[in-house]
Design a protein around this motif. Sequence first.
Motif: not given
Length: 582
Positions: A482-489
């Motif tokens: 989730l942290e990675k997804a937030i970073e890339e969003y």
Amino acid sequence: MIKVEHLSFSFPQKELYKDISFTLEEGQHCAFIGTSGSGKSTLVEILMDPERHLFEGKLEIASDCRIGYVSQFSQVDPTVEMTVFEYIGEEFIKLQHEITAMYAEMATTSDMDSLLEKVQSALDALDAMGGDDFESTINKQLNLANLMKLKDADISSLSGGEFKLIQVMKEMLSSPDLMIMDEPDVFLDFENLNALKKLINSHKGMLLVVTHNRYLLNHCFNKIIHLENMEIQEFDGKYIEYNFSLLQTKIELQEIAVAEAEEIERYDQIIDNLREIATNVADASRGRALKARVKFQERLEARRIKAPFVDIKQPNIRFGIEHEIEDTVVVKVDNYSVSFDELLLKDVNFEIKSTDKVAIIGPNGTGKTTLLRDIFKNNQDSIEIKDDIKVAYLSQLQGETLKDSNTILHEFIDAGFKTYDEIRAYLLNYSFEGETLDQKIESLSGGEKNILQLAKAAASQAGLLLLDEPTSHLDIYTQIALEKAIEEYKGAILMISHDFYSVVNGMDYVLIIDDKTIRKMSMRKFRQMIYASHFNKDYLEIEQKKKSVEMQIESALKDTDFELAKGLIDELEGLIKQLSAL
């Protein structure tokens, strides 16, 4: 000691455990970890009430073993009328009243021997709970958790987080032989989470705690039990040391795997050559040689390392946007106020731009969830959302966004998917496959429900994500994904979270609730504020170095540069020793 030997258990649609064994010993504080839906809560239920479950294997728990339990779903009963002190000391007070009544009965009884036995039994029970010092003991626990101010408060007036801590105290004060807590950290604000850490570390008895909270895992436990893919792994030591051990093993296994793959490829070529010769030349000895080579290759394949705990698959969360949004204000809150029995928030003003990632931070019960829900509903004059922006909402009350009576497949048909095949392909990214897609939402774990909420939010292609405690119930691997997804969003996020790591790893700034209103705070100041209150001043710097080295190791492994990875492991070990000493 609690002993589990060769235990197997399954549901009609899912096998949970296959021949698992572990022990819990006196004085151990054990963290029970594993991916969402792996069966942690079910195993807790088996430990607490073995007679209700048809399992294979052996479970050794003494018949007089007293088990204390704190559920992840505990809530205040509004009909209960007693103070916090009376609630915590309920069993003590009840025993004292029983003993007093029995002493009064002695003046008239005709069966003194029987009555004396009852008195002694009650006195022994009182002594096991701490005797007549229970008031002093309760005061110490309330002080430790910084909740002495609530001693005379009505139990029904507590916030969910405060009540969870009071429940923990109540169970601990009864001095059970084994204390089990199932995700006691869920929805706790940072102050209450820190209080829970102190309560856990002060407890002298045996503890088994189901948790995914990285703060607790890093600071509270001396044993790890890890449940994954129907198997269990025990580790005597701290979670940070366990992670280091896993990373070491990962390097070793990948190095072996590369060597084995090269060896198998070499034997494949030999077998192909032998097959070609055997086809063109009718020679029995060449046929036997081919057979021997094939059997050897089969043995090589069979001894490939299988490591269910080392390289656990993370869900592939990707928050896309239907169309790019210009750099503009997407949410404007102007003089917003909210109250229930009392005023919670007043004169709240802030703006969120199209690429801002913002966390709302504040104690339990201060109106954060109501504010986020009001933004999602967008039916108040004090809230303005850009006309053409698509909004997705993840609720901590999962029933707001998921329908319990739906199967997983039907839930995503309702969400706009056209075919079952399309849903199956999509949900493979979130580790839902096969028969599990026919499960009803109501049968899923809390973590699985939150993963489905994330999957729905990602599928919506929204430009604004409103996330209310998105990491609650999530296993660590999904939290990191989730942290990675937030970073890339590329869109805007407004998130309520009490998970320190998710906030500092993914947000641009925070909105702090202070004196019934909200003020903006930079991430640097937020870190300083949290670490000044709860951590050694060097902890953050060392932890950031640790994370950087771990990322370098992962990069070296992708490049199969095992010598570099081994060198970095030595550096990582030094940092872990420094963290463990703080």
